[in-house]
Design a protein around this motif. Structure first.
Motif, PDB file in Angstrom:
ATOM      1  N   ALA A 499       0.822  -1.201   0.000  1.00  0.00           N
ATOM      2  CA  ALA A 499       0.000   0.000   0.000  1.00  0.00           C
ATOM      3  C   ALA A 499       0.860   1.257   0.000  1.00  0.00           C
ATOM      4  O   ALA A 499       1.896   1.323   0.674  1.00  0.00           O
ATOM      5  CB  ALA A 499      -0.930   0.005   1.216  1.00  0.00           C
ATOM      6  N   VAL A 500       0.430   2.252  -0.773  1.00  0.00           N
ATOM      7  CA  VAL A 500       1.126   3.537  -0.809  1.00  0.00           C
ATOM      8  C   VAL A 500       1.064   4.166   0.576  1.00  0.00           C
ATOM      9  O   VAL A 500       0.020   4.177   1.232  1.00  0.00           O
ATOM     10  CB  VAL A 500       0.483   4.463  -1.852  1.00  0.00           C
ATOM     11  N   ARG A 550      -8.438   6.973   3.291  1.00  0.00           N
ATOM     12  CA  ARG A 550      -8.408   5.863   2.351  1.00  0.00           C
ATOM     13  C   ARG A 550      -7.744   6.293   1.057  1.00  0.00           C
ATOM     14  O   ARG A 550      -7.743   7.473   0.685  1.00  0.00           O
ATOM     15  CB  ARG A 550      -9.811   5.362   2.046  1.00  0.00           C
ATOM     16  N   ASP A 551      -7.159   5.310   0.368  1.00  0.00           N
ATOM     17  CA  ASP A 551      -6.580   5.633  -0.935  1.00  0.00           C
ATOM     18  C   ASP A 551      -7.689   5.642  -1.978  1.00  0.00           C
ATOM     19  O   ASP A 551      -8.866   5.425  -1.677  1.00  0.00           O
ATOM     20  CB  ASP A 551      -5.460   4.657  -1.292  1.00  0.00           C
ATOM     21  N   SER A 552      -7.317   5.858  -3.212  1.00  0.00           N
ATOM     22  CA  SER A 552      -8.317   6.029  -4.266  1.00  0.00           C
ATOM     23  C   SER A 552      -8.590   4.757  -5.047  1.00  0.00           C
ATOM     24  O   SER A 552      -9.335   4.783  -6.019  1.00  0.00           O
ATOM     25  CB  SER A 552      -7.846   7.123  -5.240  1.00  0.00           C
ATOM     26  N   ALA A 553      -8.018   3.611  -4.647  1.00  0.00           N
ATOM     27  CA  ALA A 553      -8.201   2.366  -5.385  1.00  0.00           C
ATOM     28  C   ALA A 553      -9.616   1.830  -5.199  1.00  0.00           C
ATOM     29  O   ALA A 553     -10.234   2.026  -4.150  1.00  0.00           O
ATOM     30  CB  ALA A 553      -7.193   1.326  -4.912  1.00  0.00           C
ATOM     31  N   CYS A 570      -5.450  -1.309   6.572  1.00  0.00           N
ATOM     32  CA  CYS A 570      -6.098  -2.547   6.169  1.00  0.00           C
ATOM     33  C   CYS A 570      -6.631  -2.402   4.755  1.00  0.00           C
ATOM     34  O   CYS A 570      -7.195  -1.366   4.398  1.00  0.00           O
ATOM     35  CB  CYS A 570      -7.233  -2.882   7.128  1.00  0.00           C
ATOM     36  N   CYS A 571      -6.459  -3.457   3.964  1.00  0.00           N
ATOM     37  CA  CYS A 571      -7.036  -3.517   2.623  1.00  0.00           C
ATOM     38  C   CYS A 571      -8.145  -4.559   2.646  1.00  0.00           C
ATOM     39  O   CYS A 571      -7.929  -5.694   3.070  1.00  0.00           O
ATOM     40  CB  CYS A 571      -5.971  -3.893   1.602  1.00  0.00           C
ATOM     41  N   ASP A 572      -9.335  -4.154   2.209  1.00  0.00           N
ATOM     42  CA  ASP A 572     -10.442  -5.103   2.218  1.00  0.00           C
ATOM     43  C   ASP A 572     -11.382  -4.805   1.064  1.00  0.00           C
ATOM     44  O   ASP A 572     -11.141  -3.906   0.253  1.00  0.00           O
ATOM     45  CB  ASP A 572     -11.177  -5.064   3.555  1.00  0.00           C
ATOM     46  N   LEU A 573     -12.480  -5.560   0.999  1.00  0.00           N
ATOM     47  CA  LEU A 573     -13.359  -5.504  -0.165  1.00  0.00           C
ATOM     48  C   LEU A 573     -14.158  -4.216  -0.238  1.00  0.00           C
ATOM     49  O   LEU A 573     -14.598  -3.826  -1.320  1.00  0.00           O
ATOM     50  CB  LEU A 573     -14.307  -6.714  -0.142  1.00  0.00           C
ATOM     51  N   GLU A 633      -9.356  -5.949 -11.444  1.00  0.00           N
ATOM     52  CA  GLU A 633      -8.648  -4.730 -11.049  1.00  0.00           C
ATOM     53  C   GLU A 633      -7.141  -4.897 -11.221  1.00  0.00           C
ATOM     54  O   GLU A 633      -6.444  -3.976 -11.678  1.00  0.00           O
ATOM     55  CB  GLU A 633      -8.992  -4.398  -9.598  1.00  0.00           C
ATOM     56  N   LEU A 634      -6.621  -6.069 -10.882  1.00  0.00           N
ATOM     57  CA  LEU A 634      -5.203  -6.342 -11.094  1.00  0.00           C
ATOM     58  C   LEU A 634      -4.852  -6.272 -12.573  1.00  0.00           C
ATOM     59  O   LEU A 634      -3.847  -5.670 -12.974  1.00  0.00           O
ATOM     60  CB  LEU A 634      -4.842  -7.727 -10.546  1.00  0.00           C
ATOM     61  N   ALA A 635      -5.675  -6.923 -13.400  1.00  0.00           N
ATOM     62  CA  ALA A 635      -5.407  -6.949 -14.838  1.00  0.00           C
ATOM     63  C   ALA A 635      -5.420  -5.544 -15.430  1.00  0.00           C
ATOM     64  O   ALA A 635      -4.610  -5.211 -16.313  1.00  0.00           O
ATOM     65  CB  ALA A 635      -6.433  -7.845 -15.543  1.00  0.00           C
TER      66      ALA A 635
END
Length: 671
Positions: A499-500, A550-553, A570-573, A633-635
């Motif tokens: 994470a940034v 929060r980030d912008s992703a 934390c990164c979550d759905l 999102e990864l792709a």
């Protein structure tokens, strides 16, 4: 169906009806007439007649009721359906003489007559001498074993006459008993000759009245290769080691037990404790009574195994205190990375087959996970040695610690927090498997550093369903109740790790937070969901108002801090879930219960912290639909997820069957 109530059935009336219990199960029937109904039909459920014959003269409604009750009793293990059980060839005199042994078999398993007959006819080789061997032979004959072969190891010159006297005593009641006595001279020294000696036997029982760990390990290794069940009994360090019995899915050979026992002395990576066999030097504590106890424990351990008393989930090791005679039983779990019973796949393994096999397993649910994880918890021999709260306060958030076997030697500590004690327990159990899996996965691989160069590794792309070669910069090990959950949690773990960083200097002034946080989005406390609001309010009372950014992703990473420092992320759905888990992690840091920098499933963790972080995903349904957006999102970012199964953590196949090592690489960074 020919129903027969189990012989150990007990039933009593209660406020709602009647409660029934046996060693195999229990049932409760409700209604004012339930107890009277059981009293009326119980004498007729003796296995002599079918349900149709029993109910043929009843009115239709009563016939239906009795049939449903009988079906329930069979389903719950209170009764047996004799028509479903395999046939047996036991004669009337055998049924009478070994009635008590058959009753025990019925108490612990189905098809007791068939199981007892298998035990009686099994081909068993005994290796040993002394008081333990004499007691072993006597107890096996008493339990009903029909034929015994003995290889005397030479320490006891009177072994032949002693054992023949035992045979003569028991032949008065069972004239078909057989005993063959030979010498072990030259047959135990090398594995090639030993394999020929053990061939054809269903079980090998090895015993001695002195320390023979080296010999036991050699016999154990060879017997397992021939398919024979092998159990041991010999003294070591003031105890008699007996087992391991059972047939647990977690494995556990004698070498696993030796490694686990040696952990107490800091010898976790040694093949076994540094003990030399003391042939000819009898253990002074093995007196005739202690030898008799040890031999009887070994005989009964084999009997329990043969009649199905051990759960398919567990194996067991017994330790007899030779000073007091007390017997302690311990769950014997395979030692992680044991080369004797659990070698890792050879380099030429087919990764596609491994992935397909793991992906095709049946998912587990939370109740199944909770009920099965106890099979790997034992204070002496378990994969997880203990689970508890340690010295941590349970205020604000619950905190649980698990002491876990470290394949690199000794034990490690995994700590987890949650909004409730149940949530923390579920997280720490999952993290324990990830902790061990991460250490097994990294063996034989150089430490991963950003931008490292080296030989490409073999990975699997779950989107394109192809094997690729890649050199990862970072890896994680994640578990899941399903294949999709394991992959989805891997993405979240890796996203969290990279994470940034938030703006330097912490959240800044609460009066004007946006002025100090130009990027991403400040999360207004008024918009926080209730679980996060309540926990943040408690933290504020203690003088630590919490703020979040929060980030912008699309899949958000949420940072939580107080004052001038960021505490956790934390990164979550979704934002609400990430915020809730991030607040839990931040509170854990504030109360000195966690270091959010060390996740259990990463290479870098030493004292791992399961944290609230990505959580273990316990109880989250619908991962099949949630995984696709993560991969998409990864792709879109020119990246892809690569995985490979981690399948050598003892017990994971049954408890938590989806455990993967994962990495994310640029789309063009793999071939």
């Amino acid at each position: 169906m020919r129903p027969k109530l189990r012989n150990d059935l007990m039933y009593v009336p209660d406020e709602d009806g009647v409660y029934l219990e046996t060693g195999r199960g229990n049932a409760r029937l409700t209604g004012p007439a339930a107890h009277a109904l059981i009293r009326r039909i119980a004498p007729h459920l003796d296995g002599r007649r079918t349900v149709d014959a029993l109910t043929g003269g009843l009115p239709a409604e009563q016939r239906r009721l009795v049939t449903e009750v009988v079906d329930l009793l069979v389903e719950r293990g209170v009764a047996r359906d004799l028509d479903r059980e395999p046939p047996h060839g036991l004669r009337d005199w055998e049924l009478e003489r070994y009635h008590q042994q058959i009753l025990f078999a019925e108490h612990v398993a189905d098809a007791p007559l068939h199981r007892f007959e298998q035990f009686r006819n099994s081909r068993v080789l005994l290796i040993g001498a002394g008081e333990v061997l004499a007691s072993l032979v006597q107890t096996l004959f008493e339990l009903g074993l029909g034929s015994i072969s003995v290889l005397a190891t030479g320490e006891d010159s009177e072994v032949g006459p002693r054992l023949r006297r035992v045979l003569d005593d028991f032949r008065t009641g069972d004239p078909e008993l057989r005993l063959t006595i030979g010498t072990a001279a030259g047959k135990l020294d090398d594995e090639t000759g030993l394999a020929q000696t053990l061939a054809g036997y269903d079980a090998v029982l090895h015993c001695a009245d002195h320390t023979v760990l080296d010999r036991a390990l050699r016999i154990d290794r060879v017997a397992r290769s021939t398919g024979a069940r092998v159990l041991h009994a010999f003294p070591l360090d003031g105890e008699a080691w007996v087992g391991p019995s059972g047939h647990g899915q977690a494995g556990a050979c004698l070498a696993c037990v030796a490694r686990s026992a040696s952990d107490r002395n800091g010898l976790g990576t040694a093949p076994c404790p540094a003990t030399t066999d003391s042939v000819g030097q009898a253990e002074p504590l093995i007196s005739a009574p202690m030898g008799a106890v040890t031999g009887a424990v070994l005989a009964f351990a084999y009997f329990r195994y043969a009649v199905g008393a051990e759960s398919a989930m567990t194996a067991r090791m017994s330790f007899v205190d030779l000073s007091s005679g007390t017997i302690g039983g311990h769950l014997a779990v395979g030692y992680p990375g044991c080369v004797d019973c659990g070698p890792r796949p050879a380099p030429e393994f087919r990764l596609a087959d491994q992935v397909a096999e793991m992906a095709g397993r049946t998912p587990v649910d939370l109740p199944t996970f909770v009920s099965r994880i106890v099979s790997v918890v034992d204070p002496r021999l378990g994969l997880i040695r203990s689970v508890g709260t340690g010295a941590h306060s349970q205020l604000l958030v619950s905190c649980v610690e698990a002491v876990v076997v470290d394949p690199d030697g000794g034990v490690g500590t995994v700590r987890a927090v949650g909004g409730t004690r149940e949530q923390a327990l579920n997280r720490v159990g999952t993290a324990a498997f990830e902790y061990v899996g991460a250490r097994l996965a990294r063996r034989g691989r150089p430490a991963i550093t950003a931008g490292r160069t080296g030989e490409p590794e073999r990975w699997w792309d779950p989107v394109s369903s192809e094997e690729v070669l890649a050199t990862p910069d970072a890896v994680t090990v994640t578990a899941g109740f399903s294949w999709s959950e394991a992959l989805g949690r891997a993405v979240l773990h890796l996203r969290r790790a990279e994470a940034v960083a938030p703006p330097a200097g912490g959240p800044g002034s609460p009066a004007d937070p946006a002025a100090d946080i130009p990027d991403g989005a400040w999360i207004d406390p008024a918009d926080w969901p209730e679980p996060s609001t309540v926990l943040a309010g408690d933290a504020a009372v203690l003088g630590h108002p919490l703020y979040a950014w929060r980030d912008s992703a699309p899949t958000p990473t949420v940072f939580v801090g107080t004052g001038t420092r960021w505490l956790a992320h934390c990164c979550d759905l979704d934002v609400a879930t990430a915020l809730e888990h991030g607040v839990q992690a931040a509170v854990a840091v504030l109360t000195d219960r966690g270091d959010t920098r060390a996740d259990a499933g990463t290479d870098s963790a030493t004292e791992a912290w399961a944290g609230a972080g990505v959580g273990p995903g316990i109880g989250v349904d619908g991962w099949e639909s949630r995984l696709e957006p993560l991969l998409t999102e990864l792709a879109a970012a020119g990246r892809r997820l690569l995985v490979r199964p981690v399948d050598d953590v003892p017990g994971s196949r049954a408890v938590l069957p989806f455990l993967v090592e994962a990495t994310v690489v640029p789309t063009g960074g793999a071939r």
